[in-house]
Each structure stands twice: as structure tokens, then as C-alpha cells.
Design a protein around this motif. Structure first.
Motif, PDB file in Angstrom:
ATOM      1  N   TRP A 170      19.600  -8.457 -37.752  1.00 40.99           N
ATOM      2  CA  TRP A 170      20.548  -9.531 -37.434  1.00 40.99           C
ATOM      3  C   TRP A 170      21.170  -9.200 -36.082  1.00 40.99           C
ATOM      4  CZ3 TRP A 170      21.875 -14.226 -39.151  1.00 40.99           C
ATOM      5  CH2 TRP A 170      23.088 -14.769 -38.723  1.00 40.99           C
ATOM      6  N   GLU A 213      20.904 -21.096 -33.240  1.00 43.44           N
ATOM      7  CA  GLU A 213      21.426 -21.452 -34.559  1.00 43.44           C
ATOM      8  C   GLU A 213      20.316 -21.383 -35.603  1.00 43.44           C
ATOM      9  OE1 GLU A 213      24.671 -21.839 -35.253  1.00 43.44           O
ATOM     10  OE2 GLU A 213      24.889 -21.278 -33.159  1.00 43.44           O
ATOM     11  N   LYS A 214      19.091 -21.177 -35.155  1.00 45.64           N
ATOM     12  CA  LYS A 214      17.959 -21.077 -36.074  1.00 45.64           C
ATOM     13  C   LYS A 214      17.983 -19.745 -36.799  1.00 45.64           C
ATOM     14  CE  LYS A 214      14.753 -23.933 -33.500  1.00 45.64           C
ATOM     15  NZ  LYS A 214      13.439 -24.006 -32.896  1.00 45.64           N
ATOM     16  N   TYR A 215      17.286 -19.695 -37.886  1.00 42.15           N
ATOM     17  CA  TYR A 215      16.995 -18.463 -38.601  1.00 42.15           C
ATOM     18  C   TYR A 215      18.252 -17.740 -39.078  1.00 42.15           C
ATOM     19  CZ  TYR A 215      12.941 -19.897 -35.978  1.00 42.15           C
ATOM     20  OH  TYR A 215      11.948 -20.647 -35.425  1.00 42.15           O
ATOM     21  N   GLN A 216      19.055 -18.466 -39.821  1.00 46.27           N
ATOM     22  CA  GLN A 216      20.296 -17.917 -40.353  1.00 46.27           C
ATOM     23  C   GLN A 216      20.089 -17.140 -41.638  1.00 46.27           C
ATOM     24  OE1 GLN A 216      23.570 -18.258 -38.739  1.00 46.27           O
ATOM     25  NE2 GLN A 216      21.933 -18.431 -37.238  1.00 46.27           N
ATOM     26  N   THR A 217      18.923 -17.283 -42.272  1.00 46.08           N
ATOM     27  CA  THR A 217      18.626 -16.503 -43.465  1.00 46.08           C
ATOM     28  C   THR A 217      17.312 -15.752 -43.260  1.00 46.08           C
ATOM     29  OG1 THR A 217      17.314 -18.172 -44.641  1.00 46.08           O
ATOM     30  CG2 THR A 217      19.732 -18.269 -44.923  1.00 46.08           C
ATOM     31  N   ASN A 244      23.715 -13.520 -33.815  1.00 44.69           N
ATOM     32  CA  ASN A 244      23.926 -14.614 -34.771  1.00 44.69           C
ATOM     33  C   ASN A 244      22.655 -15.208 -35.369  1.00 44.69           C
ATOM     34  OD1 ASN A 244      26.752 -14.502 -34.647  1.00 44.69           O
ATOM     35  ND2 ASN A 244      26.708 -15.637 -32.721  1.00 44.69           N
ATOM     36  N   ARG A 245      21.635 -14.397 -35.520  1.00 41.97           N
ATOM     37  CA  ARG A 245      20.431 -14.856 -36.211  1.00 41.97           C
ATOM     38  C   ARG A 245      19.563 -13.670 -36.584  1.00 41.97           C
ATOM     39  NH1 ARG A 245      15.513 -16.805 -32.548  1.00 41.97           N
ATOM     40  NH2 ARG A 245      14.497 -15.797 -34.274  1.00 41.97           N
ATOM     41  N   TRP A 246      18.572 -13.918 -37.453  1.00 42.07           N
ATOM     42  CA  TRP A 246      17.603 -12.898 -37.853  1.00 42.07           C
ATOM     43  C   TRP A 246      16.419 -12.906 -36.903  1.00 42.07           C
ATOM     44  CZ3 TRP A 246      18.678  -9.144 -41.043  1.00 42.07           C
ATOM     45  CH2 TRP A 246      19.714  -9.321 -41.963  1.00 42.07           C
ATOM     46  N   GLN A 253      21.248 -17.003 -27.699  1.00 41.93           N
ATOM     47  CA  GLN A 253      21.737 -17.291 -29.049  1.00 41.93           C
ATOM     48  C   GLN A 253      20.986 -18.487 -29.606  1.00 41.93           C
ATOM     49  OE1 GLN A 253      25.822 -17.586 -29.896  1.00 41.93           O
ATOM     50  NE2 GLN A 253      26.323 -15.640 -28.966  1.00 41.93           N
TER      51      GLN A 253
END
Length: 168
Positions: free
Chosen positions: A139, A22-26, A142-144, A20
Motif C-alpha cells: 500500500w 483512486e484505483k485499486y483501493q482493495t 493511497n492504493r495497492w 496518486q
């Protein structure tokens, strides 16, 4: 299809579990990061570890060159590792800068398609082109992640359509 089932299928197909992040949320953050990583000064190597972390393990990079004299070179497909091995050394050797001219994003239920028009050049002055990067992202966890990229450069006969420029 729910996200847990997609992740199970992904792990089953690739045989790998992706940590997992937290990077690349968009979507836009993810595709822009690729350009940031490969834009380096002469003699500077891109951060290939960070680059790899943008892509699914099975991702493909596809170059379209319909005007290539040899038909076998009109479509070239690379895994991420092949791209780094064969094309990667040019970035540090010559320096490279790629800037976004416009972005069009279509997204639905964990799948995104992006047309990103660009202006790319090396810092030695021997390469200066505009074109479009086409990304397919998913996705997962939790990230792209980038599943594939296809790119083609602009030609005199085939200019980038206005609808793909200046849409940031």
C-alpha cells in the motif's frame, strides 16, 4: 514504519514517483484487475498500459515449472516489461481467459500476500490449466501495488489444496 517514510524509501529505491490513483483501493480489486486485463478475445491486445499501472516499477513476475526438463527453465523470472515483450503476444494471438477459483488474503500494515487459485485457458484450445497465483502487494500513495507475482500450475501429483478453492 509510517506510510510517509515508506513512500520516501520507495522513491529513493526506484527513482520514480508514482502518481496518486483512486484505483485499486482493495487487494482483491487489484489482483482481479490483472486477470481482467489479460482475458482477451483472439486478435485483441490486452491494455498493457493499464496492466503496467498495477505494478511497482521494480516488480517481478516469476513462473515456477519444477518439471521442466532443463533445470534452467524451472524458475523463470521476468520484469513486467520482459513479460509483456515475451509472453504478452500470446494473449492476443490465441485469446485468453483466466477465472478466479478462490482467494486467500493475508494483510498487515501495508503489506499483503494473496493466494489466488485460477483456471486459465487460451481460446484456441491448446492451453487449459489450473494453478495458483501468489501475489505480494504494498500500500503506497493511497492504493495497492503489485510488488511481485509467482505462479505455478497444478499437476497430477500436486493438486490445488481444497483450502484455496471457492473462497470468494
Amino acid at each position: 514504519m509510517n506510510k510517509k517514510l515508506i513512500m520516501i524509501l520507495f522513491v529513493a529505491v526506484t527513482g520514480k514517483i508514482i502518481a496518486q490513483s483512486e484505483k485499486y483501493q482493495t487487494v482483491e480489486e487489484t489482483v482481479n484487475k490483472m486477470l481482467e486485463i489479460i482475458s482477451v478475445e483472439v486478435g485483441e491486445e490486452p491494455n498493457w498500459t493499464e496492466y503496467r499501472n498495477l505494478f511497482l516499477p521494480t516488480a517481478q513476475k516469476i513462473l515456477l515449472n519444477p518439471k521442466a526438463k532443463n533445470p534452467a527453465n524451472r524458475v523463470r523470472s521476468f520484469s513486467v516489461e520482459e513479460f509483456i515483450r515475451y509472453i504478452g503476444p500470446l494473449y492476443g494471438r490465441d485469446g485468453f481467459n483466466e477465472k478466479v477459483l478462490g482467494v486467500t488474503i493475508d494483510e498487515f500494515n501495508g503489506v499483503a500476500n494473496v493466494f489466488q487459485s485460477y483456471h486459465a485457458k487460451n481460446l484456441k484450445g491448446t492451453y487449459d490449466k489450473k494453478g495458483i497465483n501468489s501475489y505480494q502487494l504494498v500500500w503506497i500513495n493511497n492504493r495497492w501495488w503489485i510488488a511481485s507475482t509467482t505462479w505455478a500450475t497444478e499437476t497430477e501429483e500436486s493438486k490445488i489444496p481444497e483450502k484455496y478453492l471457492n473462497k470468494q
